[in-house]
Motif scaffolding. Structure first.
Motif, PDB file in Angstrom:
ATOM      1  N   GLY A  70      -9.904 -13.263   6.344  1.00  0.00           N
ATOM      2  CA  GLY A  70      -8.906 -12.420   5.701  1.00  0.00           C
ATOM      3  C   GLY A  70      -9.463 -11.568   4.581  1.00  0.00           C
ATOM      4  N   GLU A  71     -10.755 -11.282   4.613  1.00  0.00           N
ATOM      5  CA  GLU A  71     -11.399 -10.511   3.549  1.00  0.00           C
ATOM      6  C   GLU A  71     -11.417  -9.011   3.813  1.00  0.00           C
ATOM      7  OE1 GLU A  71     -15.273 -12.133   2.864  1.00  0.00           O
ATOM      8  OE2 GLU A  71     -14.528 -14.194   2.698  1.00  0.00           O
ATOM      9  N   LEU A  72     -10.876  -8.589   4.952  1.00  0.00           N
ATOM     10  CA  LEU A  72     -10.866  -7.167   5.283  1.00  0.00           C
ATOM     11  C   LEU A  72      -9.462  -6.583   5.186  1.00  0.00           C
ATOM     12  CD1 LEU A  72     -13.255  -7.096   8.379  1.00  0.00           C
ATOM     13  CD2 LEU A  72     -13.817  -6.754   5.964  1.00  0.00           C
ATOM     14  N   LEU A  73      -9.357  -5.424   4.567  1.00  0.00           N
ATOM     15  CA  LEU A  73      -8.080  -4.735   4.443  1.00  0.00           C
ATOM     16  C   LEU A  73      -7.660  -4.123   5.766  1.00  0.00           C
ATOM     17  CD1 LEU A  73      -5.847  -3.705   2.566  1.00  0.00           C
ATOM     18  CD2 LEU A  73      -7.298  -1.729   2.057  1.00  0.00           C
ATOM     19  N   GLU A  74      -8.643  -3.681   6.528  1.00  0.00           N
ATOM     20  CA  GLU A  74      -8.401  -3.119   7.859  1.00  0.00           C
ATOM     21  C   GLU A  74      -9.659  -3.278   8.681  1.00  0.00           C
ATOM     22  OE1 GLU A  74     -10.058  -0.248   9.096  1.00  0.00           O
ATOM     23  OE2 GLU A  74     -11.274  -0.153   7.278  1.00  0.00           O
ATOM     24  N   VAL A  79     -16.286   3.803  19.101  1.00  0.00           N
ATOM     25  CA  VAL A  79     -17.462   4.025  19.951  1.00  0.00           C
ATOM     26  C   VAL A  79     -18.295   2.743  20.055  1.00  0.00           C
ATOM     27  CG1 VAL A  79     -19.340   5.621  20.471  1.00  0.00           C
ATOM     28  CG2 VAL A  79     -17.471   6.384  19.055  1.00  0.00           C
ATOM     29  N   GLY A  80     -17.620   1.633  20.272  1.00  0.00           N
ATOM     30  CA  GLY A  80     -18.293   0.372  20.498  1.00  0.00           C
ATOM     31  C   GLY A  80     -18.750  -0.371  19.259  1.00  0.00           C
ATOM     32  N   ASN A  81     -18.473   0.169  18.066  1.00  0.00           N
ATOM     33  CA  ASN A  81     -18.888  -0.472  16.817  1.00  0.00           C
ATOM     34  C   ASN A  81     -17.680  -0.909  15.997  1.00  0.00           C
ATOM     35  OD1 ASN A  81     -21.825   0.022  17.076  1.00  0.00           O
ATOM     36  ND2 ASN A  81     -21.240   2.173  16.860  1.00  0.00           N
ATOM     37  N   LEU A  82     -17.870  -1.945  15.177  1.00  0.00           N
ATOM     38  CA  LEU A  82     -16.805  -2.466  14.331  1.00  0.00           C
ATOM     39  C   LEU A  82     -16.885  -1.865  12.932  1.00  0.00           C
ATOM     40  CD1 LEU A  82     -17.076  -6.242  15.328  1.00  0.00           C
ATOM     41  CD2 LEU A  82     -15.432  -4.569  16.183  1.00  0.00           C
ATOM     42  N   TYR A  83     -15.721  -1.555  12.357  1.00  0.00           N
ATOM     43  CA  TYR A  83     -15.642  -1.010  11.009  1.00  0.00           C
ATOM     44  C   TYR A  83     -14.561  -1.761  10.240  1.00  0.00           C
ATOM     45  CZ  TYR A  83     -18.340   3.064  12.619  1.00  0.00           C
ATOM     46  OH  TYR A  83     -19.315   3.878  13.127  1.00  0.00           O
ATOM     47  N   GLY A  84     -14.740  -1.934   8.951  1.00  0.00           N
ATOM     48  CA  GLY A  84     -13.743  -2.620   8.142  1.00  0.00           C
ATOM     49  C   GLY A  84     -13.880  -2.293   6.669  1.00  0.00           C
ATOM     50  N   LEU A 110      -3.638   3.629   9.691  1.00  0.00           N
ATOM     51  CA  LEU A 110      -2.287   3.140   9.935  1.00  0.00           C
ATOM     52  C   LEU A 110      -2.159   1.660   9.586  1.00  0.00           C
ATOM     53  CD1 LEU A 110      -1.428   5.034  13.241  1.00  0.00           C
ATOM     54  CD2 LEU A 110      -0.911   5.660  10.867  1.00  0.00           C
ATOM     55  N   GLN A 111      -3.252   0.908   9.748  1.00  0.00           N
ATOM     56  CA  GLN A 111      -3.256  -0.497   9.334  1.00  0.00           C
ATOM     57  C   GLN A 111      -3.077  -0.604   7.825  1.00  0.00           C
ATOM     58  OE1 GLN A 111      -6.375  -3.189  10.718  1.00  0.00           O
ATOM     59  NE2 GLN A 111      -6.740  -1.861  12.469  1.00  0.00           N
ATOM     60  N   PHE A 116      -0.252  -0.915   2.092  1.00  0.00           N
ATOM     61  CA  PHE A 116      -0.085  -0.131   0.878  1.00  0.00           C
ATOM     62  C   PHE A 116       0.905   0.994   1.165  1.00  0.00           C
ATOM     63  CE2 PHE A 116      -3.355  -1.531  -2.142  1.00  0.00           C
ATOM     64  CZ  PHE A 116      -4.141  -2.316  -1.341  1.00  0.00           C
ATOM     65  N   ASN A 117       2.171   0.747   0.828  1.00  0.00           N
ATOM     66  CA  ASN A 117       3.209   1.726   1.143  1.00  0.00           C
ATOM     67  C   ASN A 117       3.027   3.061   0.443  1.00  0.00           C
ATOM     68  OD1 ASN A 117       4.588  -0.040   2.844  1.00  0.00           O
ATOM     69  ND2 ASN A 117       5.727  -0.949   1.146  1.00  0.00           N
ATOM     70  N   ASP A 118       2.384   3.039  -0.741  1.00  0.00           N
ATOM     71  CA  ASP A 118       2.219   4.290  -1.471  1.00  0.00           C
ATOM     72  C   ASP A 118       0.855   4.938  -1.234  1.00  0.00           C
ATOM     73  OD1 ASP A 118       0.698   2.461  -2.824  1.00  0.00           O
ATOM     74  OD2 ASP A 118       1.340   3.089  -4.830  1.00  0.00           O
ATOM     75  N   ALA A 119       0.125   4.465  -0.219  1.00  0.00           N
ATOM     76  CA  ALA A 119      -1.146   5.100   0.124  1.00  0.00           C
ATOM     77  C   ALA A 119      -0.886   6.533   0.573  1.00  0.00           C
ATOM     78  CB  ALA A 119      -1.845   4.310   1.235  1.00  0.00           C
ATOM     79  N   VAL A 120      -1.809   7.428   0.227  1.00  0.00           N
ATOM     80  CA  VAL A 120      -1.684   8.842   0.584  1.00  0.00           C
ATOM     81  C   VAL A 120      -2.618   9.118   1.757  1.00  0.00           C
ATOM     82  CG1 VAL A 120      -1.899  11.217  -0.221  1.00  0.00           C
ATOM     83  CG2 VAL A 120      -1.198   9.405  -1.826  1.00  0.00           C
ATOM     84  N   LEU A 121      -2.054   9.508   2.889  1.00  0.00           N
ATOM     85  CA  LEU A 121      -2.835   9.738   4.102  1.00  0.00           C
ATOM     86  C   LEU A 121      -3.115  11.232   4.287  1.00  0.00           C
ATOM     87  CD1 LEU A 121      -1.803   6.825   4.545  1.00  0.00           C
ATOM     88  CD2 LEU A 121      -1.688   7.347   6.984  1.00  0.00           C
ATOM     89  N   ILE A 122      -4.399  11.573   4.391  1.00  0.00           N
ATOM     90  CA  ILE A 122      -4.811  12.966   4.576  1.00  0.00           C
ATOM     91  C   ILE A 122      -5.649  13.081   5.843  1.00  0.00           C
ATOM     92  CG2 ILE A 122      -6.108  14.902   3.607  1.00  0.00           C
ATOM     93  CD1 ILE A 122      -5.585  13.709   0.832  1.00  0.00           C
ATOM     94  N   PHE A 123      -5.276  13.999   6.711  1.00  0.00           N
ATOM     95  CA  PHE A 123      -6.038  14.249   7.943  1.00  0.00           C
ATOM     96  C   PHE A 123      -6.877  15.500   7.732  1.00  0.00           C
ATOM     97  CE2 PHE A 123      -7.047  15.294  12.283  1.00  0.00           C
ATOM     98  CZ  PHE A 123      -7.097  14.068  12.929  1.00  0.00           C
ATOM     99  N   LEU A 124      -8.185  15.369   7.956  1.00  0.00           N
ATOM    100  CA  LEU A 124      -9.121  16.472   7.755  1.00  0.00           C
ATOM    101  C   LEU A 124      -9.673  16.911   9.105  1.00  0.00           C
ATOM    102  CD1 LEU A 124     -10.718  17.985   5.381  1.00  0.00           C
ATOM    103  CD2 LEU A 124     -12.560  16.374   5.905  1.00  0.00           C
ATOM    104  N   MET A 125      -9.709  18.228   9.337  1.00  0.00           N
ATOM    105  CA  MET A 125     -10.264  18.712  10.599  1.00  0.00           C
ATOM    106  C   MET A 125     -10.779  20.145  10.440  1.00  0.00           C
ATOM    107  SD  MET A 125      -6.853  19.408  12.910  1.00  0.00           S
ATOM    108  CE  MET A 125      -5.780  20.826  12.587  1.00  0.00           C
TER     109      MET A 125
END
Length: 217
Positions: A70-74, A79-84, A110-111, A116-125
């Motif tokens: 339980g040490e990971l927030l997400e 592409v076959g690799n794990l991130y956290g 999204l996780q 964190f309900n007040d997290a600010v989500l920004i999509f960059l492209m």
């Protein structure tokens, strides 16, 4: 950047591989108000990357152990690799008043949003898919098959843009970073981030008549 209350905020930046997330984040972190959350990953280290700065590189066994504890927030697979992301690190930086930046993929974003309900989500492209393709080819770090996989994934990721709070087009790094700084500054003006200021304005119990008398003394 002026902050009304001491507590910082969590800013999540997502976008297709090759959209320039890493470069934009580095520009943002020149500002001492910002703190980059370093993610864990099982992918191989690229030329020029530094353990503990770009990522915490680890084995799959090490990653799974931390996830189960339980040490990971997400956590997510890309592409076959794990991130956290380390939960403790993020919470500590927010309490310091920092704008904590998580540079993670859509699934991870999204996780985190659920926690964190007040997290600010920004999509960059980039402005176009063609430009994204050119960026992937020009960085010369992957073969043709991997690039094709990343472009296919990009088409899937853009479908999640409505789930984000903001969209930033990265046509030029400095401009993109300034837009994100503007977003963070605006977020600090939201009422739920300024509860102490609201309470200070309200003050003690009073009656309108006495306040008017004081104002005209």
């Amino acid at each position: 950047m002026a902050k009304m209350d001491k507590r910082g905020m969590l800013v999540i930046i997502s976008g297709p591989s090759g959209s320039g997330k890493g470069t934009v984040v580095k520009e943002l972190c020149k500002n001492s108000d910002y703190s980059l959350s370093v993610s864990m990953t099982t992918r191989a280290m690229r030329l020029g990357e530094v353990h503990g700065k770009d990522y915490f590189f680890c084995t799959e066994e090490e990653f799974v152990a931390k996830r189960e504890a339980g040490e990971l927030l997400e956590h997510a697979v890309f592409v076959g690799n794990l991130y956290g992301t380390s939960k403790a690190y993020v919470e500590e930086e927010i309490e310091k008043g920092k704008v904590v930046i998580l540079e993670i993929d859509v699934e991870g974003a999204l996780q985190v949003k659920e926690k964190f309900n007040d997290a600010v989500l920004i999509f960059l492209m980039p402005p176009t898919m063609i430009q994204l393709c050119h960026r992937l080819v020009n960085r010369n770090t992957e073969n043709k098959l991997t690039i094709e996989q990343r472009l296919i994934r990009a088409k899937k990721e853009i479908k999640y843009i409505p789930e984000y709070d903001y969209l930033v087009i990265n046509d030029e790094v400095i401009n993109a970073a300034k837009k994100i700084e503007t977003i963070a500054s605006a977020e600090y003006l939201k009422p739920h981030r300024n509860e102490s200021s609201i309470e200070n304005f309200k003050g003690d119990e009073f009656d309108v008549a006495s306040i008017l008398l004081r104002a005209y003394e």
